[in-house]
Motif scaffolding. Structure first.
Motif, mmCIF file in Angstrom:
data_model
loop_
_atom_site.group_PDB
_atom_site.id
_atom_site.type_symbol
_atom_site.label_atom_id
_atom_site.label_comp_id
_atom_site.label_asym_id
_atom_site.label_seq_id
_atom_site.Cartn_x
_atom_site.Cartn_y
_atom_site.Cartn_z
ATOM 1 N N MET A 105 0.829 -1.201 0.000
ATOM 2 C CA MET A 105 0.000 0.000 0.000
ATOM 3 C C MET A 105 0.863 1.250 0.000
ATOM 4 O O MET A 105 0.517 2.258 -0.629
ATOM 5 C CB MET A 105 -0.939 -0.020 1.198
ATOM 6 C CG MET A 105 -1.991 -1.115 1.132
ATOM 7 S SD MET A 105 -3.194 -1.038 2.461
ATOM 8 C CE MET A 105 -4.092 0.461 2.018
ATOM 9 N N ASN A 106 1.987 1.215 0.705
ATOM 10 C CA ASN A 106 2.907 2.353 0.671
ATOM 11 C C ASN A 106 3.380 2.620 -0.755
ATOM 12 O O ASN A 106 3.424 3.772 -1.210
ATOM 13 C CB ASN A 106 4.114 2.079 1.563
ATOM 14 C CG ASN A 106 3.876 2.491 3.001
ATOM 15 O OD1 ASN A 106 2.914 3.189 3.312
ATOM 16 N ND2 ASN A 106 4.733 2.048 3.898
ATOM 17 N N ASN A 107 3.740 1.562 -1.450
ATOM 18 C CA ASN A 107 4.219 1.731 -2.824
ATOM 19 C C ASN A 107 3.098 2.123 -3.763
ATOM 20 O O ASN A 107 3.313 2.859 -4.728
ATOM 21 C CB ASN A 107 4.880 0.432 -3.293
ATOM 22 C CG ASN A 107 6.215 0.176 -2.626
ATOM 23 O OD1 ASN A 107 7.250 0.628 -3.081
ATOM 24 N ND2 ASN A 107 6.190 -0.536 -1.523
ATOM 25 N N MET A 108 1.891 1.644 -3.505
ATOM 26 C CA MET A 108 0.768 1.939 -4.373
ATOM 27 C C MET A 108 0.360 3.405 -4.282
ATOM 28 O O MET A 108 0.138 4.070 -5.303
ATOM 29 C CB MET A 108 -0.425 1.047 -3.994
ATOM 30 C CG MET A 108 -1.656 1.260 -4.867
ATOM 31 S SD MET A 108 -3.073 0.332 -4.228
ATOM 32 C CE MET A 108 -2.420 -1.330 -4.262
ATOM 33 N N TRP A 109 0.274 3.939 -3.071
ATOM 34 C CA TRP A 109 -0.248 5.299 -2.888
ATOM 35 C C TRP A 109 0.843 6.361 -2.864
ATOM 36 O O TRP A 109 0.570 7.528 -3.125
ATOM 37 C CB TRP A 109 -1.059 5.373 -1.595
ATOM 38 C CG TRP A 109 -2.296 4.535 -1.635
ATOM 39 C CD1 TRP A 109 -2.527 3.365 -0.981
ATOM 40 C CD2 TRP A 109 -3.483 4.787 -2.402
ATOM 41 N NE1 TRP A 109 -3.767 2.885 -1.284
ATOM 42 C CE2 TRP A 109 -4.373 3.731 -2.158
ATOM 43 C CE3 TRP A 109 -3.870 5.805 -3.270
ATOM 44 C CZ2 TRP A 109 -5.636 3.662 -2.749
ATOM 45 C CZ3 TRP A 109 -5.119 5.730 -3.867
ATOM 46 C CH2 TRP A 109 -5.986 4.676 -3.600
ATOM 47 N N PHE A 110 2.086 5.971 -2.563
ATOM 48 C CA PHE A 110 3.164 6.956 -2.478
ATOM 49 C C PHE A 110 4.111 6.899 -3.663
ATOM 50 O O PHE A 110 5.126 7.593 -3.685
ATOM 51 C CB PHE A 110 3.968 6.767 -1.186
ATOM 52 C CG PHE A 110 3.140 6.929 0.057
ATOM 53 C CD1 PHE A 110 2.019 7.730 0.061
ATOM 54 C CD2 PHE A 110 3.483 6.271 1.225
ATOM 55 C CE1 PHE A 110 1.246 7.879 1.206
ATOM 56 C CE2 PHE A 110 2.722 6.420 2.366
ATOM 57 C CZ PHE A 110 1.600 7.224 2.360
ATOM 58 N N GLY A 111 3.796 6.065 -4.668
ATOM 59 C CA GLY A 111 4.581 6.046 -5.899
ATOM 60 C C GLY A 111 5.978 5.486 -5.748
ATOM 61 O O GLY A 111 6.881 5.867 -6.495
ATOM 62 N N LYS A 112 6.187 4.576 -4.798
ATOM 63 C CA LYS A 112 7.498 3.963 -4.622
ATOM 64 C C LYS A 112 7.595 2.675 -5.430
ATOM 65 O O LYS A 112 6.612 2.177 -5.961
ATOM 66 C CB LYS A 112 7.755 3.689 -3.140
ATOM 67 C CG LYS A 112 7.763 4.942 -2.276
ATOM 68 C CD LYS A 112 8.004 4.596 -0.814
ATOM 69 C CE LYS A 112 7.991 5.847 0.053
ATOM 70 N NZ LYS A 112 8.184 5.531 1.490
ATOM 71 N N VAL A 113 8.807 2.133 -5.498
ATOM 72 C CA VAL A 113 9.041 0.899 -6.247
ATOM 73 C C VAL A 113 8.997 -0.279 -5.284
ATOM 74 O O VAL A 113 9.768 -0.335 -4.324
ATOM 75 C CB VAL A 113 10.406 0.939 -6.973
ATOM 76 C CG1 VAL A 113 10.647 -0.364 -7.721
ATOM 77 C CG2 VAL A 113 10.460 2.120 -7.928
ATOM 78 N N TYR A 114 8.077 -1.226 -5.520
ATOM 79 C CA TYR A 114 8.038 -2.443 -4.701
ATOM 80 C C TYR A 114 8.806 -3.538 -5.427
ATOM 81 O O TYR A 114 8.543 -3.818 -6.601
ATOM 82 C CB TYR A 114 6.595 -2.900 -4.464
ATOM 83 C CG TYR A 114 6.501 -4.121 -3.575
ATOM 84 C CD1 TYR A 114 6.500 -3.994 -2.195
ATOM 85 C CD2 TYR A 114 6.452 -5.404 -4.123
ATOM 86 C CE1 TYR A 114 6.441 -5.107 -1.377
ATOM 87 C CE2 TYR A 114 6.394 -6.521 -3.303
ATOM 88 C CZ TYR A 114 6.382 -6.370 -1.935
ATOM 89 O OH TYR A 114 6.331 -7.463 -1.116
ATOM 90 N N TYR A 115 9.749 -4.154 -4.722
ATOM 91 C CA TYR A 115 10.549 -5.189 -5.362
ATOM 92 C C TYR A 115 10.831 -6.368 -4.435
ATOM 93 O O TYR A 115 11.595 -7.273 -4.787
ATOM 94 C CB TYR A 115 11.883 -4.586 -5.833
ATOM 95 C CG TYR A 115 12.843 -4.289 -4.710
ATOM 96 C CD1 TYR A 115 13.921 -5.130 -4.445
ATOM 97 C CD2 TYR A 115 12.674 -3.189 -3.899
ATOM 98 C CE1 TYR A 115 14.796 -4.864 -3.405
ATOM 99 C CE2 TYR A 115 13.549 -2.906 -2.864
ATOM 100 C CZ TYR A 115 14.608 -3.747 -2.624
ATOM 101 O OH TYR A 115 15.463 -3.484 -1.593
ATOM 102 N N MET A 116 10.201 -6.408 -3.247
ATOM 103 C CA MET A 116 10.460 -7.494 -2.293
ATOM 104 C C MET A 116 9.627 -8.728 -2.664
ATOM 105 O O MET A 116 8.813 -9.222 -1.866
ATOM 106 C CB MET A 116 10.147 -7.019 -0.879
ATOM 107 C CG MET A 116 10.886 -5.776 -0.456
ATOM 108 S SD MET A 116 12.666 -6.043 -0.410
ATOM 109 C CE MET A 116 12.793 -7.178 0.946
ATOM 110 N N PHE A 117 9.833 -9.220 -3.877
ATOM 111 C CA PHE A 117 9.015 -10.325 -4.356
ATOM 112 C C PHE A 117 9.386 -11.654 -3.707
ATOM 113 O O PHE A 117 8.589 -12.584 -3.708
ATOM 114 C CB PHE A 117 9.125 -10.428 -5.882
ATOM 115 C CG PHE A 117 8.515 -9.256 -6.591
ATOM 116 C CD1 PHE A 117 7.147 -9.105 -6.653
ATOM 117 C CD2 PHE A 117 9.316 -8.295 -7.192
ATOM 118 C CE1 PHE A 117 6.575 -8.024 -7.305
ATOM 119 C CE2 PHE A 117 8.755 -7.209 -7.846
ATOM 120 C CZ PHE A 117 7.389 -7.074 -7.900
#
Length: 628
Positions: free
Chosen positions: A524-536
């Motif tokens: 949710m942090n990456n979704m709403w704050f435009g960050k890159v999620y990569y902890m797959f």
């Protein structure tokens, strides 16, 4: 000792998957420049960011870079669209060309973008409001997002935050517009007169005295005098920039590492270990029940089915007496496989849930192996849509096979509803929410042509594949129950409080949610704050733990339900595991209270709408997972 072993395990797994971090899809190859070669700077939409004062997000709308109110300089021949993937468009990217002139290895201390731009009262109010809401500019140079340097205070690790502020609020509580940008570009020398871009930083500043003097001369003003937009009159603004090239040892393959930073990774590991402990405990309970309580009884009932009525009146009378003295789940063995209510709807849910289940698992696996690199913008969304489309065959097959096993006769409705009902609800909700974005002239609104493309993929590819799967499912023989179903339904006694639908769903649904809530917070942090999620890697493990938890808690609930002589377990099993969606939505509301502060009703409607949509999909996914 526990902490050391935990960190050692994390290091081992991270090392195993680190080989994938430098892997990129074909076509995402490095661009090599020579000295004085032009380096394109493309611009993306403006997005809201966390406020420095209250650490909250104040808007969900993004705006096109060339929105008339911003008065940004345009290229001489007008801005042109840069080709984007379907996923990139759906996630709101609107990438366009710009008038910036960057040449490899050529520094510029002060250069004007265009002639002075005038802000009228309306534009000044609009821009000042965006500054108060902490909007960021988003640029792309050689595919890398421009950002700002940042240091993690807990670990003293330097990394790059994507985007940079449109302006700031000074100590007098006035909105200040940044009109000068110092662009610092890191390059890596790949050979003789061969250079590659490996980093982009932008340092914005506000300069009220900037002027374009003509004949290539520019006065960039004084950074000590801030530029304020007058909301009661016109304001002239000159956009200027500087370019500085600096050599870096960073290789092109690892240039994204500075953008991929984990805040306190120990949280991920401790959450993962706690979830794994819960799963082991639940699986142990299920194993004990299956081995100790069920194995002998099932074998005994299978033997009794082979006896005829004459045998039961003679030497096997003791077995008949044992049956009569049975209690709990043993009394309803002849009703367990009775057709549930609304078998058509349940089969449609199970078919779409299977489709989601396989799509999510495959997408996470691809991302884990490095096929969905952040350098390939929108690849995650594109792959999810294409995989869901292709796996329509699986959804149709599962739905038809389950419905036929239930003894359903409305096979035409099943074939039609499976590819249309759930996707139709999702598309209609998405389209309705998109209308709010269109009304606000937000760049996040999906274009109408893209909507038509999605409809085309849906009806041209997904629906026919689902029909083919349904046809194959109905051709196969139905799954036969291991015991005969009684002709007369048995009366169900009153249930205890914790086995009633609502209490049992609330009690059991929290366990699958507990397996994913930490990763859900970061997503949710990456979704709403435009960050890159990569902890797959963490996401892959959490997804597996969640599926196992759903299956384990559902088996336990169904066992206790049958022990209370309630044989209506099919819908209860689906809804109980799917109840984790309620906690997902409740978590979204809590996240709204703690992290977001919307200033408009429309922002709240969009947030709640998207949260409900995601929760509905989680309900379908987790509800089906216990049937795997």
């Amino acid at each position: 000792m526990y902490s050391k072993s935990l960190l050692a395990s994390g290091a081992a797994i991270s090392t195993f998957f680190s080989g994938a971090s430098a892997f990129y899809l074909p076509g995402v190859a490095p661009t090599t420049y020579k000295a004085n070669d032009r380096v394109e700077l493309n611009v993306n939409h403006l997005t809201p960011a966390l406020s420095d004062k209250d650490s909250q997000l104040h808007s969900v709308f993004s705006f096109d870079y060339y929105h008339p109110a911003f008065r940004f300089c345009r290229p001489g021949d007008g801005p042109k669209d840069v080709s984007e993937s379907l996923g990139s468009i759906l996630f709101g990217d609107r990438i366009l060309t710009s008038p910036f002139e960057l040449k490899m290895m050529e520094n510029e201390s002060c250069k004007a973008l265009c002639e002075e731009q005038k802000f009228d009262q309306r534009s000044a109010k609009f821009v000042n409001r965006r500054i108060w809401q902490n909007y960021n500019l988003n640029w792309l140079i050689d595919g890398l997002p421009a950002g700002q340097p940042y240091t993690d205070p807990s670990t003293n690790t330097d990394f790059t935050l994507r985007g940079f502020p449109l302006g700031m609020v000074d100590k007098d509580q006035k909105a200040v517009l940044n009109n000068h940008f110092d662009i610092v570009i890191d390059y890596h020398e790949a050979g003789s007169d061969k250079y590659r871009v490996v980093g982009v930083l932008v340092i914005p500043s506000s300069r009220s005295g900037s002027k374009n003097l003509g004949n290539g001369k520019v006065d960039c003003g004084n950074s000590d005098q801030h530029l304020l937009l007058d909301e009661k009159g016109d304001t002239s603004v000159t956009w200027t920039y500087g370019v500085y090239w600096r050599e870096s040892k960073t290789a092109w393959a690892t240039r994204w590492d500075s953008y991929l930073h984990v805040f306190d990774p120990r949280i991920h590991w401790f959450s993962l270990v706690n979830s794994a402990v819960i799963v082991v405990f639940l699986c142990g309970m299920v194993g004990a029940i299956l081995v100790r309580a069920l194995k002998k009884d099932i074998a005994r009932y299978n033997r009794l089915d082979s006896f005829n009525l004459d045998d039961l009146s003679g030497t096997n009378g003791d077995a008949e007496n044992d049956i009569q003295e049975d209690s709990g789940w043993k009394l309803v063995h002849g009703d367990v496989f009775r057709t549930p209510k609304n078998p058509l709807l349940l089969s449609v849910f199970l078919g779409n849930g299977s489709q989601l289940f396989v799509m999510v698992g495959t997408t996470i696996t691809f991302a884990l192996l490095g096929f969905l690199s952040p350098s390939n913008r929108g690849s995650l969304g594109t792959v999810m849509i294409l995989l869901y489309t292709v796996f329509g065959f699986i959804g149709g097959y599962i739905s038809a096979r389950v419905y036929k096993s239930f003894g359903g006769e409305k096979w035409k409705q099943n074939i039609a509803m499976t590819p249309i009902m759930i996707p139709g609800i999702v598309f209609a909700t998405f389209f309705l929410l998109n209308l709010f974005l269109w009304a606000k002239q937000s760049s996040g609104a999906v274009p109408f042509t893209t909507m038509l493309v999605i409809l085309g993929i849906w009806f041209v590819i997904s629906v026919p594949l689902s029909f083919a799967g349904s046809w194959m499912g109905f051709r196969h023989a139905p799954v036969q129950p291991p015991v005969r179903v009684n002709q007369i339904p048995r009366q169900i006694p009153p249930s205890t409080t914790y086995l009633r639908p609502i209490p049992s769903m609330l009690l059991v649904g929290i366990l699958p949610f507990g397996a994913i809530f930490v990763e859900l917070y970061f997503i949710m942090n990456n979704m709403w704050f435009g960050k890159v999620y990569y902890m797959f890697g963490f996401l892959f493990l959490c997804y597996g733990i969640m599926i196992i938890t759903c299956a384990a808690v559902t088996v336990l609930l169904v066992y206790f339900l049958l022990c209370s002589e309630n044989y209506h377990w099919q819908w209860r099993a689906f809804c109980t595991a799917g109840a984790s969606a309620f906690y997902v939505f409740a978590n979204a509301l809590l996240y709204w209270i703690s992290k977001l502060s919307f200033g408009s009703f429309t922002s709240g409607v969009l947030y709640v709408g998207y949260s409900l949509l995601i929760s509905f999909l989680v309900f379908i996914l987790t509800g089906e997972s216990d049937y795997q």
